[in-house]
Design an enzyme around this catalytic site. Structure first.
Site, short mmCIF file in Angstrom:
data_model
loop_
_atom_site.label_atom_id
_atom_site.label_comp_id
_atom_site.label_asym_id
_atom_site.label_seq_id
_atom_site.Cartn_x
_atom_site.Cartn_y
_atom_site.Cartn_z
N LYS A 53 7.73 4.12 6.47
CA LYS A 53 7.01 3.48 8.05
C LYS A 53 7.94 3.49 9.12
O LYS A 53 7.74 3.92 10.10
CB LYS A 53 6.79 1.74 7.65
CG LYS A 53 5.30 1.76 6.87
CD LYS A 53 5.09 0.43 6.34
CE LYS A 53 4.10 0.32 5.32
NZ LYS A 53 3.68 -1.10 4.93
N GLN A 97 6.67 -6.44 4.56
CA GLN A 97 6.06 -5.74 3.57
C GLN A 97 5.57 -6.68 2.12
O GLN A 97 6.65 -7.85 1.94
CB GLN A 97 7.19 -4.78 3.01
CG GLN A 97 6.86 -3.83 1.89
CD GLN A 97 5.50 -2.76 2.31
OE1 GLN A 97 5.64 -2.52 3.49
NE2 GLN A 97 4.98 -2.54 1.30
N ASP A 120 -0.54 -5.46 10.92
CA ASP A 120 -0.97 -5.41 9.64
C ASP A 120 -2.44 -5.97 9.51
O ASP A 120 -3.31 -5.47 8.59
CB ASP A 120 -0.27 -6.27 8.43
CG ASP A 120 0.58 -5.18 7.64
OD1 ASP A 120 0.07 -4.17 7.35
OD2 ASP A 120 1.70 -5.59 7.26
N1 GUN Z 1 1.83 -3.71 0.75
C1 GUN Z 1 1.08 -2.83 0.20
N2 GUN Z 1 0.41 -2.34 1.15
C2 GUN Z 1 0.93 -3.10 2.15
C3 GUN Z 1 0.44 -2.98 3.74
O1 GUN Z 1 -0.45 -2.31 4.04
N3 GUN Z 1 1.12 -3.85 4.46
C4 GUN Z 1 2.42 -4.69 3.93
N4 GUN Z 1 2.76 -5.47 4.89
N5 GUN Z 1 2.66 -4.65 2.80
C5 GUN Z 1 1.73 -4.08 1.83
#
Ligand code: GUN
Length: 296
Positions: A53, A97, A120
């Site tokens: 990311k 995350q 998100d």
């Molecule tokens: N963990 C797995 N997928 C995601 C996501 O799309 N965003 C976040 N913040 N954590 C995740």
């Protein structure tokens, strides 16, 4: 029938190029969109997602504020950092995350994020807006699935979509997005899950299957009709001693068998995965535009 493989990497790369141009024009106005990234602990999969990311932010010219916190970080410390980011004008989006360590309440943490920076799309305010069809930050993986279908020329209007999985991150939101009375939606949606009796009787009726069960081989060739469109959201690590890492990634569907029966199918890796990060970048750029009152 041999399926056309949906190239998620290419579609993601096309959208990222478009975003890069937008970031260039925002920079000319003195605006640099910023993403605050928080990772608690050292889960290897989460670490690699977060690194990807941050790299993606850099590639399109976004500012990212990297915060890697130890596993023992308290919920109060985490929420204090989120509150700081909520008021930081350089931060347009906040990404915590998931999953978080067990001593931290995920819902309390997500609620602490200001909905206007919730790139998100996990905050109940944004989920509520999505369900009633109002403009909001859409959760990245479901939004990525919609974009993949759209850019692959798949018509969802009137189609029967079977979603397998009911997680808050994928199953529930993707089902909601697909039945909205909107362009690139308007489908009839069935949601199947671990409580579903005779999964095959539902998947056999599907024009489009969204596999988000989190289990390899959940969908096999005998469970689908000819010409089905398969979107595989699963990312499962399978032990593989022939690989340097000791594992390989597989999705939720039997890809090799299904590619001979489907009309279109996403691979794992290289299907939905690159789209999730891309839609996070998209939401961050959108958030910066909203904060600076820039309209398309
Ligand atoms: N963990 C797995 N997928 C995601 C996501 O799309 N965003 C976040 N913040 N954590 C995740």
């Amino acid at each position: 029938m041999t399926a056309r493989i949906i190239d998620g990497k290419q579609i993601a790369s096309d959208i990222r190029s478009e975003l890069k141009q937008e970031v260039i024009s925002l920079k000319q106005k003195g605006i640099i969109p910023g993403l605050g990234v928080i990772l608690v602990g050292d889960d290897p999969a989460s670490k690699s997602y977060v690194t990807a990311k941050e790299r993606a932010c850099e590639e399109i010219g976004l500012h990212s504020d990297d915060n890697r916190l130890p596993k023992g970080t308290s919920q109060a410390e985490l929420i204090t950092l989120i509150k700081k980011m909520n008021t930081d004008p350089k931060i347009n989006g906040i990404l915590v995350q998931l999953p978080l360590p067990k001593h931290i309440n995920e819902s309390d943490v997500l609620m602490a994020i200001d909905p206007v920076k919730d790139v998100d799309g996990f905050h109940p305010v944004n989920i509520g807006k999505m369900i009633i069809g109002e403009k909001s930050f859409l959760p990245c993986t479901p939004h990525g699935v919609i974009k993949l279908l759209e850019r692959s020329g798949v018509k969802t209007e009137g189609a029967h979509v079977v979603v397998v999985g009911r997680s808050n991150i994928v199953g529930k939101p993707v089902a909601n997005l697909l039945f909205q009375k909107k362009k690139n939606a308007n489908a009839t949606v069935t949601i199947c899950h671990t409580g579903t009796k005779d999964l095959k009787s539902f998947t056999k009726q599907a024009d489009i299957i969204i596999a988000a069960a989190g289990r390899p081989n959940t969908i096999t060739a005998d469970m689908v009709k000819d010409g089905v469109v398969i979107i595989d959201v699963g990312v499962n690590r399978i032990e593989d001693s022939t690989k340097k890492a000791g594992f390989r990634l597989v999705g939720d569907v039997d890809f090799e068998a299904l590619k001979e029966k489907a009309s279109l199918i996403t691979p794992v890796p290289g299907g939905v995965g690159p789209m999730t990060i891309t839609m996070l970048l998209y939401n961050t750029v959108e958030s910066a535009k909203i904060a600076n009152m820039i309209r398309d």
